[in-house]
Design a protein around this motif. Structure first.
Motif, PDB file in Angstrom:
ATOM      1  N   LEU A 133      33.537  40.665  36.224  1.00  0.00           N
ATOM      2  CA  LEU A 133      33.290  41.404  34.993  1.00  0.00           C
ATOM      3  C   LEU A 133      33.120  42.891  35.297  1.00  0.00           C
ATOM      4  CD1 LEU A 133      30.504  39.013  33.628  1.00  0.00           C
ATOM      5  CD2 LEU A 133      32.939  38.892  33.074  1.00  0.00           C
ATOM      6  N   LYS A 134      33.474  43.723  34.320  1.00  0.00           N
ATOM      7  CA  LYS A 134      33.221  45.154  34.447  1.00  0.00           C
ATOM      8  C   LYS A 134      31.761  45.471  34.142  1.00  0.00           C
ATOM      9  CE  LYS A 134      37.888  46.733  33.284  1.00  0.00           C
ATOM     10  NZ  LYS A 134      38.701  47.571  32.356  1.00  0.00           N
ATOM     11  N   ASP A 174      42.649  38.399  45.936  1.00  0.00           N
ATOM     12  CA  ASP A 174      42.510  37.942  44.555  1.00  0.00           C
ATOM     13  C   ASP A 174      43.154  38.906  43.556  1.00  0.00           C
ATOM     14  OD1 ASP A 174      41.120  35.618  45.216  1.00  0.00           O
ATOM     15  OD2 ASP A 174      39.198  36.664  45.264  1.00  0.00           O
ATOM     16  N   ASP A 175      43.469  40.126  43.984  1.00  0.00           N
ATOM     17  CA  ASP A 175      44.149  41.074  43.100  1.00  0.00           C
ATOM     18  C   ASP A 175      45.626  40.715  43.013  1.00  0.00           C
ATOM     19  OD1 ASP A 175      41.714  42.300  43.010  1.00  0.00           O
ATOM     20  OD2 ASP A 175      42.229  43.904  44.402  1.00  0.00           O
ATOM     21  N   PHE A 176      46.293  41.210  41.983  1.00  0.00           N
ATOM     22  CA  PHE A 176      47.703  40.873  41.817  1.00  0.00           C
ATOM     23  C   PHE A 176      48.487  42.093  41.345  1.00  0.00           C
ATOM     24  CE2 PHE A 176      45.086  39.570  38.262  1.00  0.00           C
ATOM     25  CZ  PHE A 176      45.712  40.102  37.154  1.00  0.00           C
ATOM     26  N   ALA A 218      38.707  41.436  37.245  1.00  0.00           N
ATOM     27  CA  ALA A 218      37.807  42.054  36.268  1.00  0.00           C
ATOM     28  C   ALA A 218      38.555  42.879  35.231  1.00  0.00           C
ATOM     29  CB  ALA A 218      36.776  42.931  36.985  1.00  0.00           C
ATOM     30  N   GLY A 219      39.890  43.002  35.406  1.00  0.00           N
ATOM     31  CA  GLY A 219      40.687  43.782  34.468  1.00  0.00           C
ATOM     32  C   GLY A 219      40.867  45.229  34.868  1.00  0.00           C
ATOM     33  N   ASN A 220      40.368  45.618  36.053  1.00  0.00           N
ATOM     34  CA  ASN A 220      40.574  46.987  36.533  1.00  0.00           C
ATOM     35  C   ASN A 220      42.042  47.177  36.937  1.00  0.00           C
ATOM     36  OD1 ASN A 220      37.693  47.793  36.507  1.00  0.00           O
ATOM     37  ND2 ASN A 220      37.520  46.225  38.092  1.00  0.00           N
TER      38      ASN A 220
END
Length: 266
Positions: free
Chosen positions: A68-69, A164-166, A202-204
């Motif tokens: 989460l942010k 885990d980033d894409f 987290a949507g970053n």
């Protein structure tokens, strides 16, 4: 609602008893009315609750195990608990008391512990783990450095610093290619500009860019080669003269030393 009529009381003046068992959880309200032959009436009402179930804690599953942010229960705290009676609750965030209204933005791992107890002593607890992360993802390029000039064709490897980033978008010199590519080949001379867009759990959103040049290796100028040969030719005689002079000096010194030694012996 259930209406009960006591037929046995009609036209009779006697005490009547009625028994009913209630087992299901719920809030009950019972109203009893009675009228005699003279028209006198009376009504009694009683209310009670049956609660055999522990309080229900809701709305935490959407945070558990998530990136989460920021974190705050302000919008959901009023609907988090369900019970037939009044209850008390306690929340601890990483072991520190938390009111549910403050926004948490500091990056790190968090554990939220929620404890709810109703008036009858029934207890419910839940644990929620989440991570606060508002740092953009980082892309790593292997094979070529940013701004480098290379002289051989090759490949560039692309990867995220966090597994885990894409990657969401890749462009090479403004042309979009598949975001699933992890190796990019270059075999034509020219300037290259690679742009990568990425996103984390987290949507970053992140954006990295790599620029480099692939060109042919420059050959030495023939004129400079001739000049170097001429310099070598010009320097060779000079070096020979120096060596000859040095040898002669050594011979003279040796001869003088021998003469002096023989004179001393005589």
């Amino acid at each position: 609602k259930h209406e009960i009529v006591f037929d046995g009381m009609k036209k009779r003046a006697r005490v009547t008893r009625w028994t009913e068992s209630f087992k299901e959880d719920g809030i009950y309200s019972i109203s009893v009315s009675a009228v005699d032959e003279a028209g006198n009436s009376v009504r009694k009402r009683i209310s009670f609750a049956i609660d055999k179930t522990a309080p229900e804690i809701r709305n935490l599953s959407e945070y558990n195990g998530k990136y989460l942010k920021g974190f705050c229960l302000k919008e959901v705290v009023n609907n988090m608990f369900t019970d037939l009676t009044m209850l008390s609750c306690k929340m601890l965030l990483n072991g520190i008391e938390y009111d549910g209204m403050s926004e948490i933005t500091e990056e790190g791992k968090y554990t939220l512990y929620v404890d709810a107890v109703d008036e009858l002593g029934h207890r419910s607890t839940q644990i929620c783990d989440f991570i606060i992360d508002h740092t953009p993802p980082v892309i790593i390029f292997d094979g070529v450095k940013n701004g480098e000039i290379v002289y051989q064709k090759g490949q560039i490897s692309i990867r995220t610093d966090d597994p885990d980033d894409f990657i969401t978008r890749i462009t090479v010199n403004g042309k979009e290619v598949s975001e699933k590519l992890r190796k990019l080949s270059y075999n034509e001379y020219g300037d290259y500009n690679i742009e990568i867009e990425s996103e984390d759990l987290a949507g970053n959103v992140g954006h990295q860019e790599l620029t480099f040049t692939y060109e042919a290796q420059k050959k030495k100028n023939p004129e400079s080669r001739r000049l170097s040969a001429q310099q070598m030719e010009n320097t060779e005689p000079t070096q020979i003269v120096v060596v000859v002079v040095f040898v002669l000096i050594c011979i003279v010194i040796c001869a003088v030393l021998r003469i002096r030694i023989s004179n001393r012996r005589q």
